[in-house]
Structure formats: structure tokens, C-alpha cells
Scaffold this motif. Structure first.
Motif, mmCIF file in Angstrom:
data_model
loop_
_atom_site.group_PDB
_atom_site.id
_atom_site.type_symbol
_atom_site.label_atom_id
_atom_site.label_comp_id
_atom_site.label_asym_id
_atom_site.label_seq_id
_atom_site.Cartn_x
_atom_site.Cartn_y
_atom_site.Cartn_z
ATOM 1 N N GLU A 138 0.805 -1.213 0.000
ATOM 2 C CA GLU A 138 0.000 0.000 0.000
ATOM 3 C C GLU A 138 0.847 1.276 0.000
ATOM 4 O O GLU A 138 0.321 2.374 -0.217
ATOM 5 N N GLU A 139 2.160 1.129 0.210
ATOM 6 C CA GLU A 139 3.050 2.289 0.194
ATOM 7 C C GLU A 139 3.304 2.795 -1.225
ATOM 8 O O GLU A 139 3.819 3.900 -1.409
ATOM 9 N N PHE A 140 2.970 1.978 -2.239
ATOM 10 C CA PHE A 140 3.320 2.304 -3.620
ATOM 11 C C PHE A 140 2.078 2.599 -4.452
ATOM 12 O O PHE A 140 1.016 2.020 -4.250
ATOM 13 N N GLN A 141 2.276 3.505 -5.405
ATOM 14 C CA GLN A 141 1.272 3.749 -6.426
ATOM 15 C C GLN A 141 1.802 3.183 -7.737
ATOM 16 O O GLN A 141 2.969 3.379 -8.080
ATOM 17 N N TYR A 142 0.959 2.476 -8.464
ATOM 18 C CA TYR A 142 1.375 1.877 -9.731
ATOM 19 C C TYR A 142 1.310 2.916 -10.836
ATOM 20 O O TYR A 142 0.513 3.850 -10.757
ATOM 21 N N ASP A 162 -0.194 -3.332 -11.773
ATOM 22 C CA ASP A 162 -1.051 -3.621 -10.621
ATOM 23 C C ASP A 162 -0.481 -4.808 -9.857
ATOM 24 O O ASP A 162 0.439 -5.490 -10.322
ATOM 25 N N GLU A 186 9.467 3.308 -7.283
ATOM 26 C CA GLU A 186 8.568 4.283 -7.892
ATOM 27 C C GLU A 186 9.027 4.613 -9.317
ATOM 28 O O GLU A 186 10.225 4.730 -9.592
#
Length: 401
Positions: A138-142, A162, A186
Motif C-alpha cells: 500500500e506504500e506504492f502507487q502503480y 497492478d 517508484e
């Protein structure tokens, strides 16, 4: 009585190590090469070859002491760089701090160094399994990038959109990790082409700086460099800021000398990200194209420095044409038949170095391990370069059986 020849240990014997092996021989050194592949072409040029895993620190140190070497060099080999530093440190030979080289050779350690020292660095996490990552996903955005921590040449890298794509990407990355760790990173949006090239450090200071603009064959793999182009078209201001950040990192790591392969991204805000600082010269014949473009011979400088000789830059020239190191590759797996070179590019070829023989296996271009050869090219102006490079896969074409 003749003086005893000085002895240099060169770690690795691939096609990329051949130029420094040849130079060391020309300097009348007793050249010893070492890796776990007796068929590598570099061993044909050395005086002695020993079949030892170059990542085995104890075995390599034992061999180096037995041979009473005078210098040790990891040229164009990320795996060998920590070993060379370890041997040099233990034997009191010219070298860089082992812990610093290890930091530069493992992506998770390097990212941690950058973050602690307040350099720009992508958000990242280091893991050993999908389960480890799931606990912090949950710390990362795709999208995110998945990379093996201790591989080079863009091997094992995937972009993931994803969570459901993670398992396959991690399995792929782990195939290229010797220590079985990967990082999730990231994605940084680039404003310009990624910069790639070599610098040379002596007495703790950058004495040569040659970063070029990276090209990619987007139809095959957008993460693997297919060309390095000199001179870079980015502004002098950006390069000055990059050089300043590199020097700060070198000071903090107490790097004394040697060639370093550098990859840099400049984002949409013109912020500089030192994506990679590898404690060895670049693959893909980067030192060779730098020599053609500028007369700065980092092959000679690397051998000299590790043997305790101050490297000299002689007959330096400004880059007044346009130079490219092109990675010859295939867009599919197959058996190598031949290389078809169109007559329209003949006048711009300095040299072509094939790394695969007729009948050899070749693979779709997913990393430097899939390289068919290197083309060193010189163009009179940017218009000709762009025209030729826009269709280079057709002009220097790999033919399969």
C-alpha cells in the motif's frame, strides 16, 4: 637478471573485458584472468586463466595472495567490482573501500545511501518474496519498477501496473539476482532521454565526465539501452548539476579512483536522480566510443590506476562530430545466421564487434546478456545521425536461420 613482470588480475574474460586485457598485455604486465567460464574470449589473450567464481571473496583473495598480484581490476563487470575492492583492501593494493563499492553494487543499499544523504531518489522497498512485498504494497502507487538488486545491464527489470502482475515480475527479477533480493521502485517520469555513460575519478575527484543520451528500441524493450549518443543534447547547466551531485556522492563514499558507469534521470521538474553509480566502466563499449569521440582513453586509465600509475589524459579533443555506441540486437529468439549491413551506413561505421558466432543462439533483447554485437558509429552532423538511427535496426540487421 631481468626484472620480474608486474602481475595484474583482471576479473572476467567476456568480450567487454578484452580491450583492457589487450592493453595490460601491451604494457608488458603478466595478465591473469579469472571467472567460471573457460570459453570466454578474453582468456585467449591472458597469460594465465583460473576457473574461480569471481563473487567468492575468500577463494578470490586466496588466489590473489598465492599469485602475489600487483593490481586487481574489475572492468565492465558489476559482479566483480566488490571482489576487486575486497582483494585490494585486504592486500594493500590500489583500490576503493569495499563497503562503498558493495553499496554501489546492490540497488537496495545504494537507494538507502541516497535517501540518508538527501539525494533525490525514487520511493523504494527491498524484498525477498511476494509475501514480503504484500505487507507494504500500500506504500506504492502503480506503475512501479521491479529490479534485481545485484544485476546490471538492465537484466530482470519489469514495469508492473497492478498487484496481480507482481508475482511474474518478481520471478523474472529473481532469475538475475545472485543474492535473491529485488527492489520495488517508484516510476520516475523522464523529461529528457535518460543519461548514460562513464566518468573517471582520480585522487577522489572527477577528472573525466562523459554522459551521453540513451536510446531505446521501444518496440522490443523500453528499459534496455540500445544506444548511447554523444555529445548529450541536454544543457550545460543540467550537466553541471549532475556532476556536482556525483562529486558529492564520491566524497561521501570516499571513492579514490577508477571508472564509474552512471545512469541519470532528469524529471519533469528538472530534478536530478542518480539512478545508478556502478564502480566499474560501462558495458556496450562505452569507453571505446568515448575514446573515439574525445581521445580520452578510460581503458588505459583504468589499468594504469589499479597498477599505481597516475592516469593521464593526453591529446584530449572536444567532441565535434556525433558518436553512437549501438547495441546490435534481435526482436526474437533464434539461431544467428549473419549480420546484414546496408551500404548507406558503411561510411559511418568505425567498427562492428560481433559477440555471437554463426549458428549461435540469440535471444529477444531483454538485457545486455542478449547482445548480438556492438556498432561504433560516427556521423558528421545530427541530421545524418537522426536519419540513420531512426532505422538502424534495418541498416544493421540481424538475420536468423
Amino acid at each position: 637478471m631481468q626484472d620480474k613482470k608486474k602481475k595484474i588480475l583482471i576479473l572476467g574474460g567476456t568480450s567487454f573485458q578484452v580491450p583492457c586485457i589487450k592493453y595490460a598485455k601491451a604494457m608488458n604486465y603478466h595478465v591473469v584472468t579469472c571467472d567460471d567460464s573457460p570459453i570466454n574470449p578474453g582468456h585467449e589473450y591472458s597469460d594465465d586463466f583460473y576457473k574461480v567464481n569471481i563473487t567468492d571473496l575468500k577463494a578470490m583473495l586466496k588466489l590473489a595472495r598465492k599469485l602475489e598480484i600487483d593490481g586487481v581490476l574489475a572492468y565492465a563487470s558489476n559482479l566483480a567490482a566488490p571482489t576487486a575492492a575486497f582483494i585490494a583492501e585486504k592486500m594493500g593494493l590500489p583500490g576503493n573501500p569495499y563497503q562503498s563499492v558493495k553499496t554501489l553494487s546492490e540497488k537496495d543499499l545504494y537507494r538507502r545511501f541516497l535517501r540518508i544523504q538527501a539525494f533525490n531518489t525514487p520511493r523504494y522497498g527491498a524484498y525477498s518474496s511476494l509475501k514480503d512485498y504484500a505487507n507494504s504494497s500500500e506504500e506504492f502507487q502503480y506503475p512501479v519498477l521491479i529490479k534485481p538488486v545485484d544485476s546490471c545491464g538492465s537484466k530482470g527489470i519489469s514495469a508492473v501496473n497492478d498487484f496481480w502482475e507482481m508475482d511474474q515480475a518478481i520471478t523474472y527479477a529473481m532469475k538475475f539476482s545472485h543474492c535473491k533480493r529485488f527492489i520495488v521502485e517508484e516510476f520516475i517520469e523522464k523529461k529528457y532521454p535518460q543519461l548514460d555513460g562513464d566518468i573517471f575519478v582520480y585522487d577522489g575527484k572527477i577528472i573525466a565526465y562523459y554522459l551521453g543520451d540513451q536510446g531505446n528500441d521501444l518496440e522490443v524493450n523500453s528499459f534496455v539501452p540500445s544506444s548511447i549518443n554523444y555529445p548529450s543534447l541536454l544543457s550545460a547547466d543540467i550537466h553541471e548539476r549532475i556532476q556536482s551531485e556525483l562529486q558529492r556522492a564520491i566524497d561521501l563514499l570516499k571513492i579514490k579512483f577508477g571508472g564509474l558507469n552512471i545512469e541519470v534521470i532528469v524529471d519533469k521538474h528538472d530534478d536530478v536522480y542518480l539512478i545508478e553509480m556502478a564502480a566499474r566502466n560501462g558495458i556496450n563499449c562505452i569507453p571505446d566510443i568515448i575514446k573515439s569521440a574525445s581521445n580520452v582513453d578510460m581503458i588505459k586509465m583504468s589499468v594504469d590506476a589499479c597498477m599505481g600509475i597516475e592516469p593521464q589524459i593526453e591529446n584530449h579533443k572536444n567532441i565535434n562530430h556525433f558518436y553512437t555506441s549501438y547495441v546490435i540486437h534481435s526482436n526474437q529468439d533464434g539461431i544467428f545466421k549473419s549480420l546484414k549491413v546496408h551500404e548507406s551506413i558503411f561510411d559511418y561505421i568505425l567498427e562492428i564487434r560481433l559477440m555471437v558466432e554463426k549458428g549461435g543462439n540469440i535471444y529477444r533483447f531483454n538485457g545486455s546478456n542478449c547482445t548480438v554485437g556492438i556498432g561504433l558509429l560516427e556521423f558528421p552532423n545530427i541530421e545524418v545521425r537522426d536519419k540513420m538511427m531512426d532505422k538502424i535496426e534495418e541498416l544493421i540487421a540481424v538475420e536468423l536461420e
